[in-house]
Structure formats: structure tokens, C-alpha cells
Design a protein around this motif. Structure first.
Motif, PDB file in Angstrom:
ATOM      1  N   UNK A  59       0.842  -1.319   0.022  1.00 27.09           N
ATOM      2  CA  UNK A  59       0.095   0.094   0.077  1.00 27.09           C
ATOM      3  C   UNK A  59       0.756   1.231   0.018  1.00 27.09           C
ATOM      4  N   UNK A  60       1.899   1.221   0.715  1.00 22.29           N
ATOM      5  CA  UNK A  60       2.837   2.328   0.699  1.00 22.29           C
ATOM      6  C   UNK A  60       3.432   2.788  -0.462  1.00 22.29           C
ATOM      7  N   UNK A  61       3.806   1.631  -1.300  1.00 23.93           N
ATOM      8  CA  UNK A  61       4.412   1.768  -2.605  1.00 23.93           C
ATOM      9  C   UNK A  61       3.336   2.188  -3.764  1.00 23.93           C
ATOM     10  N   UNK A  62       2.076   2.028  -3.598  1.00 21.50           N
ATOM     11  CA  UNK A  62       1.275   1.874  -4.540  1.00 21.50           C
ATOM     12  C   UNK A  62      -0.053   2.513  -4.089  1.00 21.50           C
ATOM     13  N   UNK A  63      -0.036   3.859  -3.442  1.00 19.78           N
ATOM     14  CA  UNK A  63      -1.055   4.446  -2.658  1.00 19.78           C
ATOM     15  C   UNK A  63      -2.311   4.797  -3.678  1.00 19.78           C
ATOM     16  N   UNK A  64      -2.031   4.799  -5.207  1.00 17.46           N
ATOM     17  CA  UNK A  64      -3.465   5.105  -5.997  1.00 17.46           C
ATOM     18  C   UNK A  64      -3.712   4.017  -6.606  1.00 17.46           C
ATOM     19  N   UNK A  65      -3.247   2.841  -6.532  1.00 18.41           N
ATOM     20  CA  UNK A  65      -3.693   1.462  -6.931  1.00 18.41           C
ATOM     21  C   UNK A  65      -4.104   0.432  -5.975  1.00 18.41           C
ATOM     22  N   UNK A  66      -3.518   0.378  -4.737  1.00 19.91           N
ATOM     23  CA  UNK A  66      -3.634  -0.477  -3.946  1.00 19.91           C
ATOM     24  C   UNK A  66      -4.268   0.053  -2.309  1.00 19.91           C
ATOM     25  N   UNK A  67      -5.557  -0.205  -2.213  1.00 20.37           N
ATOM     26  CA  UNK A  67      -6.396   0.208  -0.874  1.00 20.37           C
ATOM     27  C   UNK A  67      -5.887  -0.536   0.304  1.00 20.37           C
ATOM     28  N   UNK A  68      -5.516  -0.061   1.205  1.00 21.16           N
ATOM     29  CA  UNK A  68      -5.695  -0.681   2.299  1.00 21.16           C
ATOM     30  C   UNK A  68      -6.145   0.192   3.581  1.00 21.16           C
ATOM     31  N   UNK A  69      -7.029  -0.651   4.254  1.00 23.03           N
ATOM     32  CA  UNK A  69      -7.731   0.157   5.319  1.00 23.03           C
ATOM     33  C   UNK A  69      -6.620   0.746   6.423  1.00 23.03           C
ATOM     34  N   UNK A  70      -6.930   2.057   6.825  1.00 18.24           N
ATOM     35  CA  UNK A  70      -5.955   2.540   7.923  1.00 18.24           C
ATOM     36  C   UNK A  70      -6.277   1.539   9.386  1.00 18.24           C
ATOM     37  N   UNK A  71      -5.255   1.839  10.326  1.00 18.88           N
ATOM     38  CA  UNK A  71      -5.266   1.282  11.330  1.00 18.88           C
ATOM     39  C   UNK A  71      -6.559   1.455  12.393  1.00 18.88           C
ATOM     40  N   UNK A  72      -7.083   2.847  12.292  1.00 15.83           N
ATOM     41  CA  UNK A  72      -8.216   3.227  12.807  1.00 15.83           C
ATOM     42  C   UNK A  72      -9.446   2.568  12.282  1.00 15.83           C
ATOM     43  N   UNK A  73      -9.312   2.187  11.008  1.00 14.02           N
ATOM     44  CA  UNK A  73     -10.634   1.525  10.434  1.00 14.02           C
ATOM     45  C   UNK A  73     -10.623  -0.109  11.024  1.00 14.02           C
ATOM     46  N   UNK A  74      -9.223  -0.598  10.988  1.00 14.31           N
ATOM     47  CA  UNK A  74      -9.187  -1.791  11.555  1.00 14.31           C
ATOM     48  C   UNK A  74      -9.613  -2.220  12.806  1.00 14.31           C
ATOM     49  N   UNK A  75      -9.163  -0.913  13.653  1.00 18.57           N
ATOM     50  CA  UNK A  75      -9.633  -1.136  14.998  1.00 18.57           C
ATOM     51  C   UNK A  75     -11.202  -1.213  15.248  1.00 18.57           C
ATOM     52  N   UNK A  76     -12.123  -1.023  14.301  1.00 17.96           N
ATOM     53  CA  UNK A  76     -13.449  -1.248  14.436  1.00 17.96           C
ATOM     54  C   UNK A  76     -13.839  -2.587  14.142  1.00 17.96           C
ATOM     55  N   UNK A  77     -12.920  -3.397  13.575  1.00 15.58           N
ATOM     56  CA  UNK A  77     -13.209  -4.841  13.069  1.00 15.58           C
ATOM     57  C   UNK A  77     -13.563  -5.588  14.649  1.00 15.58           C
ATOM     58  N   UNK A  78     -14.898  -6.089  14.610  1.00 14.09           N
ATOM     59  CA  UNK A  78     -15.378  -7.070  15.634  1.00 14.09           C
ATOM     60  C   UNK A  78     -15.683  -8.406  15.224  1.00 14.09           C
ATOM     61  N   UNK A  79     -15.634  -9.413  16.195  1.00 12.68           N
ATOM     62  CA  UNK A  79     -16.101 -10.785  15.865  1.00 12.68           C
ATOM     63  C   UNK A  79     -17.185 -10.804  15.172  1.00 12.68           C
ATOM     64  N   UNK A  80     -17.326 -11.659  14.146  1.00 15.62           N
ATOM     65  CA  UNK A  80     -18.562 -11.929  13.384  1.00 15.62           C
ATOM     66  C   UNK A  80     -18.719 -11.090  11.981  1.00 15.62           C
TER      67      UNK A  80
END
Length: 217
Positions: A27-48
Motif C-alpha cells: 500500500x505504501x508503494x502503490x497508494x493510488x492503485x492498492x487500497x488498504x484500510x487504516x489502523x483506525x478502520x481496522x480497530x473497528x473490526x469485531x467478531x462476526x
């Protein structure tokens, strides 16, 4: 069998053929073609919920890809930042992995969640443009671009060149590619602020200042 990020641990007698990609450098090397969620978004992930990971693998199949992108159902969010889940896809090429197999992973392995932003750099510049290989492959900076009426729904209308291509060069279709704007921005994003301009606009780079100036299409 379990996998933790790039580090493999396993039970049984055979080393697994697959591993999880660390998507952060991609993601760092390809910011315009490879999307990766931020750590803030990943922190929202819950079981299920489900998340997508890249499963790299080795294979004797000559036409097999180097990886499969598959969903994993999250079972547990651990206090050390790791996750435990179960494969929620049927692998097409990986032989020693099946649905419901346990997968341990880290935030760096997650490339999609149920909380992803839709207005991200990849989606913003996903529409296509015509660009010469002088820019896309030879490494020259964008020197001239103009916008015309798009040919299709996925066409941005932008036409991009290095501004040193000859008529003969431009007449050879092999010298021109139809790719996402993001693919060009990954090579040179100095013109990004111009991409909101309407059809009919054209810009040329001033060779002395390096700045773009509006001109006739």
C-alpha cells in the motif's frame, strides 16, 4: 495449522504451502492503485465480521497466480492486536487450505473490512485514461495532458503524454495504454490537482519552471 502474519507456525508433518502477505509496504508503494484500510478502520473490526487477506502460495501450476485474495470470518480480536478467524472462501489453487480452517493474522495482513472508506485514493482515481508508454514505462514525467468527452463510462476523458512523442510514435497503438488514472499517478502525481478540470481543458508543463500552464487542446 496456523499462520501469523509473515511468520509461519504449524502443526503436523508438512510445512504449509501458503503464507499471509504483509500488505503495508504494498500500500505504501502503490497508494493510488492498492487500497488498504487504516489502523483506525481496522480497530473497528469485531467478531462476526469478515476481512480480506492476501494468501501467497507456491504452486507447480504454470498458470497459477502468486496469491489468492480471500475473506476470513473473524472469531476473536486479541489484546495483542492479532486476530483469529476462519477461512470464508473456497481456495482455487491452494491445496492445503479449506473453508473454516483457522487463520491467525495481524492488522498488516488486512486489505479490506466492512468499515472501509469509499472515498479513498484508489476509488477516486479508478477511472481510466489514455497514456503513452513514455510516461507509463519509460519513466518520463507527464508533459502534456488534455481532457475530452469520455468514450465509455469507465473513461475519465484524460489523455496524457510526455510531450516529446512523435506523430509516428503516437500512431502505433502499442505505444499507448488505457489504464486507471491511479496507475499514472503512481508514476508521477504532479498533475493530480488538475484532474477536476472539465472537458476541453489542456495543460502543458513549462520546461523552465516545471509548473503546468493551461493551453489549447
Amino acid at each position: 495449522m496456523t499462520v501469523i502474519g509473515q511468520e509461519r507456525t504449524f502443526t503436523g508433518t508438512t510445512m504449509p504451502s501458503w503464507y499471509l502477505e504483509d500488505a503495508d509496504p504494498i500500500a505504501a508503494n502503490n497508494p493510488y492503485t492498492f487500497y488498504k484500510p487504516s489502523r483506525e478502520i481496522i480497530a473497528k473490526v469485531r467478531p462476526g465480521e469478515v476481512v480480506k487477506l492476501i494468501f501467497g502460495f507456491s504452486s507447480d501450476e504454470p498458470d497459477a497466480p502468486r496469491a489468492e485474495r480471500m475473506w476470513v470470518l473473524v472469531d476473536e480480536c486479541l489484546t495483542d492486536g492479532r486476530f483469529r478467524g476462519r477461512l470464508d472462501n473456497e481456495p482455487r489453487h491452494i491445496q492445503d487450505l479449506k473453508p473454516d480452517d483457522t487463520v491467525w493474522f495481524q492488522p498488516c495482513n488486512i486489505i479490506a473490512t466492512e468499515h472501509d472508506e469509499h472515498d479513498n485514493l484508489v476509488e477516486r482515481y479508478v477511472k481510466r485514461c489514455f497514456v503513452t508508454m513514455r510516461v507509463l514505462e519509460d519513466g518520463l514525467k507527464v508533459g502534456y495532458l488534455y481532457r475530452e468527452e469520455p468514450d465509455t463510462d469507465n473513461d475519465s476523458g484524460w489523455r496524457i503524454t510526455a510531450n516529446d512523442e512523435s506523430d509516428e510514435y503516437m500512431s502505433d497503438s502499442d505505444n499507448i495504454a488505457f489504464v486507471s488514472l491511479g496507475a499514472v499517478l503512481s508514476k508521477d502525481d504532479s498533475f493530480r490537482d488538475l484532474l477536476g478540470a472539465p472537458n476541453g481543458c489542456a495543460y502543458v508543463r513549462n520546461p523552465l519552471t516545471g509548473e503546468f500552464e493551461e493551453c489549447q487542446a
